[in-house]
Design a protein around this motif. Structure first.
Motif, PDB file in Angstrom:
ATOM      1  N   VAL A  55       0.842  -1.207   0.000  1.00 45.62           N
ATOM      2  CA  VAL A  55       0.000   0.000   0.000  1.00 45.62           C
ATOM      3  C   VAL A  55       0.875   1.253   0.000  1.00 45.62           C
ATOM      4  O   VAL A  55       0.599   2.226  -0.712  1.00 45.62           O
ATOM      5  CB  VAL A  55      -0.941  -0.004   1.220  1.00 45.62           C
ATOM      6  CG1 VAL A  55      -1.647   1.337   1.365  1.00 45.62           C
ATOM      7  CG2 VAL A  55      -1.956  -1.130   1.108  1.00 45.62           C
ATOM      8  N   LEU A  63      -4.423   9.519  -1.906  1.00 43.57           N
ATOM      9  CA  LEU A  63      -4.140   8.551  -0.840  1.00 43.57           C
ATOM     10  C   LEU A  63      -3.190   9.187   0.169  1.00 43.57           C
ATOM     11  O   LEU A  63      -2.201   9.818  -0.228  1.00 43.57           O
ATOM     12  CB  LEU A  63      -3.481   7.288  -1.412  1.00 43.57           C
ATOM     13  CG  LEU A  63      -4.304   6.447  -2.383  1.00 43.57           C
ATOM     14  CD1 LEU A  63      -3.433   5.337  -2.971  1.00 43.57           C
ATOM     15  CD2 LEU A  63      -5.517   5.844  -1.687  1.00 43.57           C
ATOM     16  N   LEU A 113      -8.266   4.384  -5.588  1.00 41.14           N
ATOM     17  CA  LEU A 113      -8.415   2.929  -5.659  1.00 41.14           C
ATOM     18  C   LEU A 113      -7.665   2.359  -6.855  1.00 41.14           C
ATOM     19  O   LEU A 113      -7.031   1.302  -6.764  1.00 41.14           O
ATOM     20  CB  LEU A 113      -9.895   2.561  -5.757  1.00 41.14           C
ATOM     21  CG  LEU A 113     -10.719   2.584  -4.472  1.00 41.14           C
ATOM     22  CD1 LEU A 113     -12.148   2.147  -4.760  1.00 41.14           C
ATOM     23  CD2 LEU A 113     -10.106   1.684  -3.402  1.00 41.14           C
ATOM     24  N   LEU A 116      -4.092   1.974  -6.050  1.00 45.31           N
ATOM     25  CA  LEU A 116      -3.866   0.815  -5.183  1.00 45.31           C
ATOM     26  C   LEU A 116      -3.918  -0.480  -5.975  1.00 45.31           C
ATOM     27  O   LEU A 116      -3.034  -1.344  -5.864  1.00 45.31           O
ATOM     28  CB  LEU A 116      -4.929   0.777  -4.079  1.00 45.31           C
ATOM     29  CG  LEU A 116      -4.804   1.765  -2.920  1.00 45.31           C
ATOM     30  CD1 LEU A 116      -6.036   1.691  -2.033  1.00 45.31           C
ATOM     31  CD2 LEU A 116      -3.546   1.480  -2.100  1.00 45.31           C
ATOM     32  N   HIS A 117      -4.967  -0.638  -6.778  1.00 44.61           N
ATOM     33  CA  HIS A 117      -5.129  -1.882  -7.547  1.00 44.61           C
ATOM     34  C   HIS A 117      -4.000  -2.059  -8.547  1.00 44.61           C
ATOM     35  O   HIS A 117      -3.581  -3.193  -8.817  1.00 44.61           O
ATOM     36  CB  HIS A 117      -6.477  -1.861  -8.266  1.00 44.61           C
ATOM     37  CG  HIS A 117      -7.644  -1.793  -7.325  1.00 44.61           C
ATOM     38  ND1 HIS A 117      -8.938  -1.500  -7.742  1.00 44.61           N
ATOM     39  CD2 HIS A 117      -7.722  -1.974  -5.972  1.00 44.61           C
ATOM     40  CE1 HIS A 117      -9.740  -1.510  -6.688  1.00 44.61           C
ATOM     41  NE2 HIS A 117      -9.036  -1.786  -5.611  1.00 44.61           N
ATOM     42  N   HIS A 123      -7.900  -2.056  -0.915  1.00 43.95           N
ATOM     43  CA  HIS A 123      -8.212  -1.204   0.246  1.00 43.95           C
ATOM     44  C   HIS A 123      -8.890  -2.028   1.330  1.00 43.95           C
ATOM     45  O   HIS A 123      -8.445  -2.062   2.465  1.00 43.95           O
ATOM     46  CB  HIS A 123      -9.095  -0.039  -0.187  1.00 43.95           C
ATOM     47  CG  HIS A 123      -9.314   0.981   0.887  1.00 43.95           C
ATOM     48  ND1 HIS A 123     -10.098   0.746   2.001  1.00 43.95           N
ATOM     49  CD2 HIS A 123      -8.836   2.248   1.027  1.00 43.95           C
ATOM     50  CE1 HIS A 123     -10.092   1.813   2.768  1.00 43.95           C
ATOM     51  NE2 HIS A 123      -9.345   2.745   2.207  1.00 43.95           N
ATOM     52  N   VAL A 126     -13.407   0.376   2.310  1.00 43.78           N
ATOM     53  CA  VAL A 126     -14.048   1.589   1.799  1.00 43.78           C
ATOM     54  C   VAL A 126     -15.414   1.753   2.459  1.00 43.78           C
ATOM     55  O   VAL A 126     -16.259   0.864   2.390  1.00 43.78           O
ATOM     56  CB  VAL A 126     -14.198   1.537   0.267  1.00 43.78           C
ATOM     57  CG1 VAL A 126     -14.898   2.794  -0.247  1.00 43.78           C
ATOM     58  CG2 VAL A 126     -12.842   1.377  -0.399  1.00 43.78           C
ATOM     59  N   LEU A 141      -8.568   9.128   0.327  1.00 47.69           N
ATOM     60  CA  LEU A 141      -9.143   7.822   0.656  1.00 47.69           C
ATOM     61  C   LEU A 141      -8.256   7.199   1.724  1.00 47.69           C
ATOM     62  O   LEU A 141      -7.176   6.691   1.433  1.00 47.69           O
ATOM     63  CB  LEU A 141      -9.211   6.950  -0.599  1.00 47.69           C
ATOM     64  CG  LEU A 141      -9.856   5.581  -0.442  1.00 47.69           C
ATOM     65  CD1 LEU A 141     -11.298   5.715   0.012  1.00 47.69           C
ATOM     66  CD2 LEU A 141      -9.790   4.821  -1.752  1.00 47.69           C
ATOM     67  N   ALA A 144      -6.291   2.579   3.822  1.00 45.79           N
ATOM     68  CA  ALA A 144      -6.041   1.496   2.869  1.00 45.79           C
ATOM     69  C   ALA A 144      -5.241   0.371   3.517  1.00 45.79           C
ATOM     70  O   ALA A 144      -4.210   0.606   4.146  1.00 45.79           O
ATOM     71  CB  ALA A 144      -5.297   2.028   1.643  1.00 45.79           C
ATOM     72  N   GLY A 145      -5.717  -0.860   3.370  1.00 41.56           N
ATOM     73  CA  GLY A 145      -5.012  -2.039   3.845  1.00 41.56           C
ATOM     74  C   GLY A 145      -5.220  -2.365   5.306  1.00 41.56           C
ATOM     75  O   GLY A 145      -4.918  -3.487   5.739  1.00 41.56           O
ATOM     76  N   ASP A 182     -13.820  -3.365  -3.588  1.00 39.46           N
ATOM     77  CA  ASP A 182     -13.619  -1.930  -3.369  1.00 39.46           C
ATOM     78  C   ASP A 182     -14.552  -1.112  -4.255  1.00 39.46           C
ATOM     79  O   ASP A 182     -15.083  -0.081  -3.829  1.00 39.46           O
ATOM     80  CB  ASP A 182     -12.169  -1.553  -3.668  1.00 39.46           C
ATOM     81  CG  ASP A 182     -11.190  -2.040  -2.606  1.00 39.46           C
ATOM     82  OD1 ASP A 182     -11.645  -2.361  -1.489  1.00 39.46           O
ATOM     83  OD2 ASP A 182      -9.988  -2.099  -2.894  1.00 39.46           O
TER      84      ASP A 182
END
Length: 459
Positions: A55, A63, A113, A116-117, A123, A126, A141, A144-145, A182
């Motif tokens: 992440v 983020l 997102l 991240l992906h 995440h 969410v 956001l 995350a994680g 997510d």
């Protein structure tokens, strides 16, 4: 009792409501920079630390930056930049947001997102509290994680309904969160921003969970007539029960930006016509005043310039839009697309605008060119480093499966040994060594004891 390790590294300023975590603190680092410390107790601290490391590599404007990850016994603390503002739940406390504002908030979250992906991270948590809009309008956001360290939600009859409102169908069935999860959760939050209400609700968590699995989503325009049909279709696609039909976060961000670009400029209504004949007298007065003004302007030398001053317009905010959406927004604002350059960046998904010149809000002459920088995607990140599993003593088939699942390429060599045939007698690198995912691990498999030739009979 000694103070926690994170308290020795950072100066704690304020304890915050922990939510699902063990503790959350506002603090300051050695340089006085404000940070936020989240303390969790995961079932597998090593695996959780690696997950948060992935992440941290997904840096993006939307983020929070992960600054530090530490272990303190069974606890893990994650230090991020301190994000302050109103979360999605606070934003809709007085009712739905304007449609354009809701779309912009969700588009920014979808961009985070997608980043991240793109780095192989999920995440996993969410919900309205995870989307925070700061004082300058930035959307972050958060969290995350971190959900990987939380206990599964209580979905039994009688449990609070809030625990199930923002779960995906696959998570309710007990499967781990995935990128499509997510997207579903963000669809739930966008629905809240547009309508001021949850997609599914009920007296307890079990009722809400069943609705996620079998319930029919009421189209958002039924609860808010201001939601255009194109946006309603985007929301309903994100809330598909089948994960394969939801699309990616990057696609969701592009779709929202496209609809947002189409609605960027509103045309002011024309003034009403006069309703009586007094307009004739008023027109005469205006003519006299205009002629007098022209005389003054002529004397002042206004007409010495060869061309009149161009109309000034405001440059729209194009960051986060697709190139096509940005072009449409500029056209509606009376501007044109200038030079477009592509740049490898992790500031936004591939195909989206990451910078513009002039900046948003600038006043420029109508018809001016606006230069765009479009992301071609994040620079390829090196493969993550992971622990090499110890497979000595396993069968060849078990060793190949274990190493392959950990992301390694397996090379098998055979050697004679007192170990039973088919078992792994050694490996290189050895178990527990940190190696890059995708690298080679060589295992030596026993063929059994070496067969010695029988002695020749004596004459």
């Amino acid at each position: 009792m000694s103070e926690p390790l994170y308290a020795q590294r950072y100066r704690l300023v304020e304890a915050l409501p922990p939510g699902w975590a063990l503790a959350v603190h506002r603090a300051e680092d050695a340089g006085g920079r404000p940070v936020r410390i989240t303390v969790v107790r995961p079932a597998d601290p090593d695996a959780f630390t690696r997950r948060v490391g992935v992440v941290a590599a997904a840096r993006h404007l939307d983020l929070p930056t992960v600054l530090d990850i530490g272990r303190d016994g069974a606890d893990v603390f994650v230090v991020t930049e301190d994000v302050r503002g109103d979360d999605a739940a606070a934003l809709v406390a007085r009712g739905p947001l304007p449609v354009s504002v809701a779309m912009l908030v969700a588009a920014k979250a979808a961009a985070g997102l997608a980043a991240l992906h793109g780095h192989g991270a999920v995440h996993g948590g969410v919900e309205p509290q995870a989307l925070v809009q700061t004082g300058d309008g930035t959307v972050k956001l958060t969290g995350a994680g971190l959900a990987a360290a939380y206990l599964p939600p209580d979905l039994r009859p009688g449990a609070p309904a809030a625990g199930a409102r923002y779960l995906s169908p696959e998570e309710i069935r007990g499967r781990p969160a995935e990128p499509a999860s997510d997207v579903y959760r963000l669809g739930l939050v966008l629905y809240l921003l547009l309508t001021g209400s949850h997609v599914f609700d009920g007296p307890d968590a079990a009722t809400v969970a069943r609705e996620h699995l079998d319930g029919v989503v009421q189209p958002p325009q039924f609860r808010n007539p201001e939601v255009p049909p194109a946006l309603a279709q985007i929301v309903l696609r994100a809330l598909e029960k089948n994960p394969a039909r939801r699309g990616s976060a990057a696609q969701l961000q592009q779709d929202l930006s496209g609809v947002l670009g189409a609605a960027q400029v509103q045309v002011a209504p024309l003034p009403e016509k006069p309703k009586n004949r007094g307009w004739i007298w008023a027109l005469g007065v205006l003519v006299v005043v205009a002629l007098a003004g022209l005389g003054v302007a002529w004397a002042a030398g206004v007409f010495d310039s060869e061309t009149p001053a161009a109309k000034q317009v405001a440059v729209p905010d194009l960051v986060g839009m697709t190139e096509q959406g940005a072009a449409k927004a500029l056209e509606q604002a009376g501007l044109k697309v200038g030079k477009v350059v592509s740049e490898q960046s992790d500031k936004g998904p591939a195909g989206t605008v990451i910078t513009q010149d002039p900046a948003a809000g600038s006043q420029v002459a109508e018809g001016s060119l606006v230069a765009l920088t479009v992301s071609s995607g994040a620079s390829p990140s090196p493969p993550p480093a992971v622990d090499v599993p110890d497979v000595v003593g396993s069968t060849q088939a078990e060793a190949v499966q274990t190493l392959g699942a950990a992301g390694f390429v397996v090379v098998v060599v055979q050697e004679s040994s007192l170990t039973p045939a088919g078992e792994v007698v050694s490996q290189s690198p050895t178990g527990g060594v940190i190696a890059k995912s995708g690298s080679t691990v060589t295992i030596s498999v026993s063929t059994g004891p070496a067969v010695e030739p029988s002695p020749s009979p004596s004459p």
